[in-house]
Design a protein around this motif. Structure first.
Motif, PDB file in Angstrom:
ATOM      1  N   UNK A  84     -26.493  -4.952  -6.772  1.00 10.34           N
ATOM      2  CA  UNK A  84     -26.499  -3.911  -5.824  1.00 10.34           C
ATOM      3  C   UNK A  84     -25.416  -4.365  -4.893  1.00 10.34           C
ATOM      4  N   UNK A  85     -25.761  -5.550  -4.033  1.00 10.03           N
ATOM      5  CA  UNK A  85     -24.867  -5.837  -3.182  1.00 10.03           C
ATOM      6  C   UNK A  85     -23.537  -6.172  -3.599  1.00 10.03           C
ATOM      7  N   UNK A  86     -23.164  -6.693  -4.820  1.00  6.14           N
ATOM      8  CA  UNK A  86     -21.626  -6.465  -5.278  1.00  6.14           C
ATOM      9  C   UNK A  86     -21.227  -5.221  -5.465  1.00  6.14           C
ATOM     10  N   UNK A  87     -22.030  -4.346  -5.833  1.00  3.03           N
ATOM     11  CA  UNK A  87     -21.548  -3.075  -6.116  1.00  3.03           C
ATOM     12  C   UNK A  87     -21.298  -2.227  -4.956  1.00  3.03           C
ATOM     13  N   UNK A  88     -21.826  -2.366  -3.853  1.00  2.00           N
ATOM     14  CA  UNK A  88     -21.424  -1.833  -2.792  1.00  2.00           C
ATOM     15  C   UNK A  88     -20.100  -2.356  -2.429  1.00  2.00           C
ATOM     16  N   UNK A  89     -19.920  -3.718  -2.352  1.00  2.00           N
ATOM     17  CA  UNK A  89     -18.481  -4.112  -2.093  1.00  2.00           C
ATOM     18  C   UNK A  89     -17.430  -3.672  -2.943  1.00  2.00           C
ATOM     19  N   UNK A  90     -17.981  -3.452  -4.160  1.00  2.00           N
ATOM     20  CA  UNK A  90     -17.086  -2.599  -5.245  1.00  2.00           C
ATOM     21  C   UNK A  90     -16.562  -1.427  -4.814  1.00  2.00           C
ATOM     22  N   UNK A  91     -17.446  -0.644  -4.267  1.00  2.00           N
ATOM     23  CA  UNK A  91     -17.192   0.637  -4.075  1.00  2.00           C
ATOM     24  C   UNK A  91     -16.234   0.478  -2.725  1.00  2.00           C
ATOM     25  N   UNK A  92     -16.502  -0.243  -1.801  1.00  2.00           N
ATOM     26  CA  UNK A  92     -15.750  -0.230  -0.669  1.00  2.00           C
ATOM     27  C   UNK A  92     -14.242  -0.731  -0.870  1.00  2.00           C
ATOM     28  N   UNK A  93     -14.196  -1.418  -1.861  1.00  2.00           N
ATOM     29  CA  UNK A  93     -12.748  -1.822  -2.645  1.00  2.00           C
ATOM     30  C   UNK A  93     -12.186  -0.603  -2.995  1.00  2.00           C
ATOM     31  N   UNK A  94     -12.940   0.248  -3.898  1.00  2.00           N
ATOM     32  CA  UNK A  94     -12.303   1.315  -4.552  1.00  2.00           C
ATOM     33  C   UNK A  94     -12.003   2.326  -3.627  1.00  2.00           C
ATOM     34  N   UNK A  95     -12.796   2.644  -2.456  1.00  2.00           N
ATOM     35  CA  UNK A  95     -12.439   3.349  -1.335  1.00  2.00           C
ATOM     36  C   UNK A  95     -11.353   3.043  -0.600  1.00  2.00           C
ATOM     37  N   UNK A  96     -11.390   1.817  -0.394  1.00  2.00           N
ATOM     38  CA  UNK A  96      -9.906   1.408   0.340  1.00  2.00           C
ATOM     39  C   UNK A  96      -8.761   1.695  -0.695  1.00  2.00           C
ATOM     40  N   UNK A  97      -8.801   1.332  -1.709  1.00  2.00           N
ATOM     41  CA  UNK A  97      -7.590   1.759  -2.601  1.00  2.00           C
ATOM     42  C   UNK A  97      -6.284   0.926  -2.398  1.00  2.00           C
ATOM     43  N   UNK A  98      -5.528   0.744  -3.414  1.00  2.00           N
ATOM     44  CA  UNK A  98      -4.188   0.021  -3.410  1.00  2.00           C
ATOM     45  C   UNK A  98      -3.508   0.179  -2.380  1.00  2.00           C
ATOM     46  N   UNK A  99      -3.127   1.346  -2.055  1.00  2.00           N
ATOM     47  CA  UNK A  99      -2.315   1.843  -1.005  1.00  2.00           C
ATOM     48  C   UNK A  99      -2.677   1.732   0.387  1.00  2.00           C
ATOM     49  N   UNK A 100      -3.619   2.083   0.626  1.00  2.00           N
ATOM     50  CA  UNK A 100      -4.439   1.859   1.953  1.00  2.00           C
ATOM     51  C   UNK A 100      -4.460   0.293   2.289  1.00  2.00           C
ATOM     52  N   UNK A 101      -4.908  -0.546   1.240  1.00  2.00           N
ATOM     53  CA  UNK A 101      -4.908  -2.061   1.608  1.00  2.00           C
ATOM     54  C   UNK A 101      -3.493  -2.632   1.635  1.00  2.00           C
ATOM     55  N   UNK A 102      -2.353  -1.966   0.903  1.00  3.59           N
ATOM     56  CA  UNK A 102      -1.427  -2.570   1.213  1.00  3.59           C
ATOM     57  C   UNK A 102      -0.710  -2.075   2.741  1.00  3.59           C
ATOM     58  N   UNK A 103      -1.059  -0.922   2.962  1.00  9.62           N
ATOM     59  CA  UNK A 103      -0.544  -0.279   4.384  1.00  9.62           C
ATOM     60  C   UNK A 103      -1.360  -1.540   5.299  1.00  9.62           C
ATOM     61  N   UNK A 104      -2.531  -1.912   5.201  1.00  7.76           N
ATOM     62  CA  UNK A 104      -3.243  -2.642   6.153  1.00  7.76           C
ATOM     63  C   UNK A 104      -2.530  -3.943   6.291  1.00  7.76           C
ATOM     64  N   UNK A 105      -2.316  -4.623   5.055  1.00  7.25           N
ATOM     65  CA  UNK A 105      -1.753  -5.796   5.162  1.00  7.25           C
ATOM     66  C   UNK A 105      -0.369  -6.019   5.563  1.00  7.25           C
ATOM     67  N   UNK A 106       0.576  -4.953   5.367  1.00  8.19           N
ATOM     68  CA  UNK A 106       1.735  -4.926   6.034  1.00  8.19           C
ATOM     69  C   UNK A 106       1.839  -5.318   7.449  1.00  8.19           C
ATOM     70  N   UNK A 107       0.615  -4.975   8.121  1.00 12.70           N
ATOM     71  CA  UNK A 107       0.405  -5.088   9.501  1.00 12.70           C
ATOM     72  C   UNK A 107      -0.095  -6.478   9.927  1.00 12.70           C
ATOM     73  N   UNK A 108      -0.255  -7.176   8.810  1.00 12.44           N
ATOM     74  CA  UNK A 108      -0.931  -8.657   9.181  1.00 12.44           C
ATOM     75  C   UNK A 108       0.107  -9.444   9.360  1.00 12.44           C
ATOM     76  N   UNK A 109       0.098 -10.305  10.552  1.00 12.73           N
ATOM     77  CA  UNK A 109       1.344 -11.150  10.821  1.00 12.73           C
ATOM     78  C   UNK A 109       1.100 -12.380   9.745  1.00 12.73           C
ATOM     79  N   UNK A 110       2.604 -12.924   9.122  1.00 11.18           N
ATOM     80  CA  UNK A 110       2.678 -14.042   8.213  1.00 11.18           C
ATOM     81  C   UNK A 110       2.299 -13.466   7.060  1.00 11.18           C
ATOM     82  N   UNK A 111       1.589 -12.410   6.455  1.00  9.72           N
ATOM     83  CA  UNK A 111       1.437 -11.926   5.235  1.00  9.72           C
ATOM     84  C   UNK A 111       2.605 -10.758   4.853  1.00  9.72           C
TER      85      UNK A 111
END
Length: 227
Positions: A84-111
């Motif tokens: 159940x705990x892992x599934x909640x985090x899985x769903x969080x990742x699915x909600x975040x999605x690839x495009x949103x994740x890349x947009x967030x990472x693009x603002x992180x220094x050194x990454x």
């Protein structure tokens, strides 16, 4: 039963330590709602990694040995909690999605997004093994569920691998607590060493990552502005 069990739980770490606090909280959960309390505690451990499963699981086994619930119930409910705990985090990742994740990472220094591409390629090749074996590694067992969701791994495969890995990890610690009885805290001492090794490895990797990125940035600047 509650008073006698908490009295029995007095360990060499007495004196208001974090271990004592977590022990009292976990025991209170288990004795209030039974074996599902152990499952709830493990679900929360997945969402908040500082809560150590290496303490909660042996406690579940010890509580089962005292007759509060059966050994089967302890293993079953802690495994349900892990999933159940892992599934909640899985769903969080699915909600975040690839495009949103890349947009967030693009603002992180050194990454760089190149780093993200490499991680995605690695997960494409080793994602199944990462989810299965990751259930047996402190800290990583929580974090691995997020990229699995981002990459939209089949939810049924994710649940199957998480269940299998969690069942192995949980059974080892619950059985240890069950058979060690009042000496359940011995398990925590050995697990703590393993966790420290994992944390040290993560720190070393982060230091390497930061230093390598700084050197890379300096090389790029040197190439753009030759002396």
């Amino acid at each position: 039963m509650t008073i006698s069990l908490q009295t029995t739980l007095t360990t060499p770490t007495d004196g208001g330590s974090v271990l004592d606090t977590i022990s009292d909280w976990a025991v209170s959960m288990m004795e209030t709602i039974g074996a599902p309390g152990a499952g709830l505690a493990i679900a929360l451990e997945n969402l908040f990694p500082p809560l150590p499963s290496e303490v909660i699981l042996p406690l579940a086994g010890f509580t089962a040995s005292r007759g509060s619930f059966t050994l089967f119930e302890a293993i079953f409910w802690t495994t349900v909690g892990s999933v159940v705990g892992a599934l909640i985090l899985y769903l969080l990742g699915a909600w975040l999605g690839r495009d949103r994740m890349r947009a967030i990472v693009s603002r992180v220094p050194l990454v760089d997004l190149e780093d993200v591409d490499r991680v995605e390629a690695w997960f494409d090749r080793h994602g199944y093994k990462a989810v299965f074996f990751g259930r047996m590694i402190p800290l990583f067992r929580s974090l691995v569920s997020i990229p699995a969701g981002i990459e939209r791994m089949s939810i049924w495969i994710f649940i199957g691998l998480t269940t299998a890995g969690s069942l192995i990890w949980n059974s080892i610690f619950v059985l240890a607590g069950f058979y060690l009885g009042e000496n359940w805290h011995v398990v925590e001492a050995y697990a703590d060493v393993f966790q420290k090794i994992v944390i040290a490895a993560v720190v070393v990797f982060l230091v390497y990552f930061v230093v390598s990125r700084i050197l890379k940035i300096r090389r790029r600047r040197a190439e753009r502005d030759p002396a």
